[in-house]
Write a protein that holds these residues in place. Structure first.
Motif, PDB file in Angstrom:
ATOM      1  N   ASP A   1      49.251  37.299  38.313  1.00  0.00           N
ATOM      2  CA  ASP A   1      50.319  37.961  37.567  1.00  0.00           C
ATOM      3  C   ASP A   1      51.474  38.185  38.538  1.00  0.00           C
ATOM      4  OD1 ASP A   1      51.080  39.757  35.083  1.00  0.00           O
ATOM      5  OD2 ASP A   1      51.521  40.946  36.869  1.00  0.00           O
ATOM      6  N   PRO A   2      52.702  38.208  38.057  1.00  0.00           N
ATOM      7  CA  PRO A   2      53.816  38.436  38.974  1.00  0.00           C
ATOM      8  C   PRO A   2      53.701  39.705  39.809  1.00  0.00           C
ATOM      9  CG  PRO A   2      54.625  37.603  36.895  1.00  0.00           C
ATOM     10  CD  PRO A   2      53.157  37.848  36.701  1.00  0.00           C
ATOM     11  N   ALA A   3      52.999  40.729  39.302  1.00  0.00           N
ATOM     12  CA  ALA A   3      52.878  41.990  40.050  1.00  0.00           C
ATOM     13  C   ALA A   3      51.591  42.060  40.873  1.00  0.00           C
ATOM     14  CB  ALA A   3      52.950  43.179  39.096  1.00  0.00           C
ATOM     15  N   VAL A   4      50.479  41.684  40.270  1.00  0.00           N
ATOM     16  CA  VAL A   4      49.190  41.790  40.955  1.00  0.00           C
ATOM     17  C   VAL A   4      48.349  40.549  40.679  1.00  0.00           C
ATOM     18  CG1 VAL A   4      49.131  44.316  40.846  1.00  0.00           C
ATOM     19  CG2 VAL A   4      48.056  42.966  39.019  1.00  0.00           C
ATOM     20  N   VAL A   5      47.407  40.297  41.602  1.00  0.00           N
ATOM     21  CA  VAL A   5      46.391  39.271  41.375  1.00  0.00           C
ATOM     22  C   VAL A   5      45.077  39.997  41.126  1.00  0.00           C
ATOM     23  CG1 VAL A   5      45.195  37.248  42.286  1.00  0.00           C
ATOM     24  CG2 VAL A   5      47.587  37.665  42.897  1.00  0.00           C
ATOM     25  N   THR A   6      44.434  39.692  40.009  1.00  0.00           N
ATOM     26  CA  THR A   6      43.172  40.328  39.633  1.00  0.00           C
ATOM     27  C   THR A   6      42.025  39.349  39.863  1.00  0.00           C
ATOM     28  OG1 THR A   6      44.283  41.636  37.943  1.00  0.00           O
ATOM     29  CG2 THR A   6      41.893  41.443  37.766  1.00  0.00           C
TER      30      THR A   6
ATOM     31  N   LEU B   1      34.207  39.119  38.993  1.00  0.00           N
ATOM     32  CA  LEU B   1      32.966  38.376  39.169  1.00  0.00           C
ATOM     33  C   LEU B   1      32.143  38.552  37.909  1.00  0.00           C
ATOM     34  CD1 LEU B   1      31.278  36.728  41.281  1.00  0.00           C
ATOM     35  CD2 LEU B   1      30.134  38.886  41.833  1.00  0.00           C
ATOM     36  N   LEU B   2      31.827  37.442  37.239  1.00  0.00           N
ATOM     37  CA  LEU B   2      31.064  37.467  35.991  1.00  0.00           C
ATOM     38  C   LEU B   2      29.675  36.883  36.216  1.00  0.00           C
ATOM     39  CD1 LEU B   2      33.799  38.035  34.611  1.00  0.00           C
ATOM     40  CD2 LEU B   2      33.164  36.365  32.853  1.00  0.00           C
ATOM     41  N   ASP B   3      28.680  37.464  35.526  1.00  0.00           N
ATOM     42  CA  ASP B   3      27.366  36.843  35.539  1.00  0.00           C
ATOM     43  C   ASP B   3      27.266  35.859  34.376  1.00  0.00           C
ATOM     44  OD1 ASP B   3      26.852  38.313  33.223  1.00  0.00           O
ATOM     45  OD2 ASP B   3      25.580  39.789  34.220  1.00  0.00           O
ATOM     46  N   LEU B   4      26.094  35.258  34.200  1.00  0.00           N
ATOM     47  CA  LEU B   4      25.944  34.226  33.170  1.00  0.00           C
ATOM     48  C   LEU B   4      26.181  34.745  31.759  1.00  0.00           C
ATOM     49  CD1 LEU B   4      22.923  31.849  33.914  1.00  0.00           C
ATOM     50  CD2 LEU B   4      25.367  31.398  34.056  1.00  0.00           C
ATOM     51  N   ALA B   5      25.960  36.029  31.556  1.00  0.00           N
ATOM     52  CA  ALA B   5      26.170  36.611  30.234  1.00  0.00           C
ATOM     53  C   ALA B   5      27.627  36.963  29.982  1.00  0.00           C
ATOM     54  CB  ALA B   5      25.291  37.852  30.058  1.00  0.00           C
ATOM     55  N   GLY B   6      28.473  36.770  30.988  1.00  0.00           N
ATOM     56  CA  GLY B   6      29.879  37.087  30.844  1.00  0.00           C
ATOM     57  C   GLY B   6      30.212  38.533  31.125  1.00  0.00           C
ATOM     58  N   THR B   7      29.278  39.264  31.735  1.00  0.00           N
ATOM     59  CA  THR B   7      29.518  40.664  32.089  1.00  0.00           C
ATOM     60  C   THR B   7      30.270  40.744  33.406  1.00  0.00           C
ATOM     61  OG1 THR B   7      27.492  41.351  30.979  1.00  0.00           O
ATOM     62  CG2 THR B   7      28.418  42.885  32.586  1.00  0.00           C
ATOM     63  N   VAL B   8      31.299  41.580  33.455  1.00  0.00           N
ATOM     64  CA  VAL B   8      32.032  41.787  34.706  1.00  0.00           C
ATOM     65  C   VAL B   8      31.193  42.681  35.608  1.00  0.00           C
ATOM     66  CG1 VAL B   8      34.132  42.685  35.767  1.00  0.00           C
ATOM     67  CG2 VAL B   8      34.255  41.530  33.541  1.00  0.00           C
ATOM     68  N   VAL B   9      30.730  42.134  36.710  1.00  0.00           N
ATOM     69  CA  VAL B   9      29.896  42.904  37.633  1.00  0.00           C
ATOM     70  C   VAL B   9      30.705  43.478  38.792  1.00  0.00           C
ATOM     71  CG1 VAL B   9      27.809  41.640  37.026  1.00  0.00           C
ATOM     72  CG2 VAL B   9      29.215  40.825  38.910  1.00  0.00           C
ATOM     73  N   ALA B  10      31.902  42.973  39.006  1.00  0.00           N
ATOM     74  CA  ALA B  10      32.768  43.509  40.059  1.00  0.00           C
ATOM     75  C   ALA B  10      34.190  43.026  39.813  1.00  0.00           C
ATOM     76  CB  ALA B  10      32.295  43.057  41.441  1.00  0.00           C
ATOM     77  N   SER B  11      35.156  43.806  40.263  1.00  0.00           N
ATOM     78  CA  SER B  11      36.557  43.401  40.139  1.00  0.00           C
ATOM     79  C   SER B  11      37.376  44.065  41.224  1.00  0.00           C
ATOM     80  CB  SER B  11      37.117  43.768  38.756  1.00  0.00           C
ATOM     81  OG  SER B  11      37.140  45.177  38.589  1.00  0.00           O
ATOM     82  N   THR B  12      38.504  43.462  41.519  1.00  0.00           N
ATOM     83  CA  THR B  12      39.427  44.024  42.502  1.00  0.00           C
ATOM     84  C   THR B  12      40.811  43.443  42.249  1.00  0.00           C
ATOM     85  OG1 THR B  12      39.784  44.417  44.876  1.00  0.00           O
ATOM     86  CG2 THR B  12      39.085  42.216  44.235  1.00  0.00           C
TER      87      THR B  12
ATOM     88  N   GLY C   1      56.891  46.131  39.533  1.00  0.00           N
ATOM     89  CA  GLY C   1      56.004  47.276  39.699  1.00  0.00           C
ATOM     90  C   GLY C   1      56.459  48.477  38.896  1.00  0.00           C
ATOM     91  N   SER C   2      57.761  48.724  38.871  1.00  0.00           N
ATOM     92  CA  SER C   2      58.278  49.872  38.117  1.00  0.00           C
ATOM     93  C   SER C   2      58.165  49.642  36.615  1.00  0.00           C
ATOM     94  CB  SER C   2      59.730  50.166  38.517  1.00  0.00           C
ATOM     95  OG  SER C   2      60.579  49.068  38.226  1.00  0.00           O
ATOM     96  N   VAL C   3      58.252  48.372  36.173  1.00  0.00           N
ATOM     97  CA  VAL C   3      58.032  48.064  34.757  1.00  0.00           C
ATOM     98  C   VAL C   3      56.602  48.412  34.368  1.00  0.00           C
ATOM     99  CG1 VAL C   3      57.894  46.219  33.036  1.00  0.00           C
ATOM    100  CG2 VAL C   3      59.799  46.266  34.656  1.00  0.00           C
ATOM    101  N   ASP C   4      55.664  48.056  35.224  1.00  0.00           N
ATOM    102  CA  ASP C   4      54.257  48.340  34.955  1.00  0.00           C
ATOM    103  C   ASP C   4      54.013  49.848  34.882  1.00  0.00           C
ATOM    104  OD1 ASP C   4      51.621  46.945  34.638  1.00  0.00           O
ATOM    105  OD2 ASP C   4      51.093  48.290  36.274  1.00  0.00           O
ATOM    106  N   ARG C   5      54.623  50.601  35.786  1.00  0.00           N
ATOM    107  CA  ARG C   5      54.466  52.066  35.769  1.00  0.00           C
ATOM    108  C   ARG C   5      55.122  52.666  34.527  1.00  0.00           C
ATOM    109  NH1 ARG C   5      55.398  51.018  41.238  1.00  0.00           N
ATOM    110  NH2 ARG C   5      57.637  51.455  41.071  1.00  0.00           N
ATOM    111  N   ALA C   6      56.269  52.121  34.132  1.00  0.00           N
ATOM    112  CA  ALA C   6      56.931  52.591  32.914  1.00  0.00           C
ATOM    113  C   ALA C   6      56.061  52.313  31.696  1.00  0.00           C
ATOM    114  CB  ALA C   6      58.299  51.922  32.765  1.00  0.00           C
TER     115      ALA C   6
END
Length: 413
Positions: free
Chosen positions: A93-98, A101-112, A296-301
């Motif tokens: 994304d222009p502001a952040v990179v997300t 980590l997904l397991d086989l069931a598609g569950t998000v097990v970690a993010s940053t 960044g300020s757009v996101d905060r707004a």
């Protein structure tokens, strides 16, 4: 780096029958017996027995209890083993990179997340992203060999064949960045690159399970506006992988007409609902969401906008509804063009205003005077969360490695 570890060469579980069986088990949360698998897949009992033996040895499915059904011996139930394989998803994304980590069931097990690096130095971009991917896997205590690959969701335009991010309008310094192969080289994982709206649509389709719609539009509202399309269970990518650029669809502005930026009665939907513009309109109506000077300020707004909606501020609720209405009017064009029966809204800016925007968007579609299809049209919000593009990027990997492909049945001479 060995060639088989580069680019889009994803590992396969080997063979059409294996993917058919695994896909059937994955889509059945309660599990299936071998007899049920044979019935659902059309494979012979012997083939199902051979395939399930392989998948059990690979750790991807497990025997989990038995059931008694009529006469005869109890049937053993087979279920997916979600923690046997993983996929990494990256959303630029222009502001952040997300990163997720997904397991086989598609569950998000970690993010940053990390801040989006400038592309003045493409090598630094790759180093930053590779480090974040490696840290995500390591801190999750996941065996690196269990990671099938990395999917990247990027704003378009991209060159999907070459794996290059070309020149996205909201990433002015990102020009001709050879991201796919460079990140594969840096991480040792196979990498797929996809346009963000397409990745979101693939994620929606892959994770829907047995209820997956055959035809739908995914209306993506992030820094930009786009539409991911699925027709007959296949994502529409276009010649260069850049399908879905719907921001130039002309729509009636409604209450937005005559706003401070001089927009007329009709205009492009992408410009009309741009988050920065919505924040300026809010200010003109006495709703102070803070100064806007950069992304960044757009996101905060936008966070402040969401808080005002949650607090019941009528000005915020009305503005969010107007935004949903304009997006719904654009979606009607897609519904008419493709005769689809499902529209899904999502994206990082959508999720925060959905409570007020979704009912308005739904009404703008289903009650539109120009709606052509006579069948019901379902309009919903994705339940993949704000990080739907990152989740979708990981699903690109899962889908490519695990889903059955009819092309695998072709006889090659």
């Amino acid at each position: 780096m060995a060639e088989h570890r580069r680019g889009a060469n994803l590992p396969s579980i080997g063979g059409f029958n294996r993917t058919v069986v695994l896909d059937a088990v994955r889509r059945s949360p309660d599990g299936l017996s071998r007899v049920e698998l044979a019935g659902r897949t059309g494979l012979s009992a012997q083939t199902v027995s051979n395939v399930t033996r392989f998948l059990i040895e690979a750790g991807m499915i497990v025997e989990s209890g038995t059931v008694v059904s009529g006469r005869g011996k109890p049937r053993t139930i087979l279920r997916l083993e979600p923690g046997s394989r993983f996929a990494v998803g990256v959303h630029i994304d222009p502001a952040v990179v997300t990163y997720v980590l997904l397991d086989l069931a598609g569950t998000v097990v970690a993010s940053t997340t990390t801040s989006t690096p400038t592309a003045d130095d493409p090598e630094q971009v790759v180093r930053t992203m590779a480090s974040a991917v490696e840290d995500l896997v390591r801190t999750s205590d996941v065996d690196v060999d269990a990671v099938l690959g990395v999917g990247i969701a990027s704003p378009g335009p991209i060159d999907v064949d070459a794996g290059i991010v070309l020149d996205p309008p909201f990433l002015p310094r990102w020009k001709d960045v050879p991201l796919r192969d460079a990140l594969a080289e840096a991480t040792g994982h196979p990498v797929l690159l996809e346009k963000d709206v397409t990745a979101a649509a693939v994620g929606e389709m892959f994770l829907a399970g047995e209820s997956s719609a055959r035809n739908f539009a995914f209306v993506y509202f992030g820094t930009g506006f786009g539409v991911g399309l699925v027709v007959d269970h296949e994502p529409v990518r276009g010649t260069g992988g850049n399908a879905g650029d719907a921001g130039h669809i002309m729509v009636e502005q409604g209450p937005f007409a005559g706003t401070p930026d001089g927009q007329g009665d009709r205009g492009e939907v992408g410009a009309a609902v741009a988050p920065e513009r919505i924040v300026r309109i809010a200010a003109s109506r006495g709703l102070d969401l803070g100064d806007v000077t950069d992304l960044g300020s757009v996101d905060r707004a936008w966070d402040a906008f969401a808080a005002a909606i949650d607090a019941g501020d009528p000005r915020a609720i009305e503005l969010a509804a107007e935004t949903g209405t304009v997006m719904g009017r654009a979606a009607v064009v897609i519904v008419n063009l493709l005769d689809i029966d499902r529209v899904v809204f999502g994206g990082p800016f959508w999720s925060r205003v959905a409570a007020a925007a979704l009912p308005a968007a739904r009404a703008a579609i289903t009650e539109s005077p120009i709606l052509v299809p006579k069948h019901p049209v379902t309009v919903v919000e994705t339940d993949r969360g704000a990080d739907v593009a990152a989740v979708g990027a990981a699903c690109l990997v899962l889908d490519a490695a695990l889903s059955p492909r009819a092309s695998a049945l072709l006889i090659r001479r």
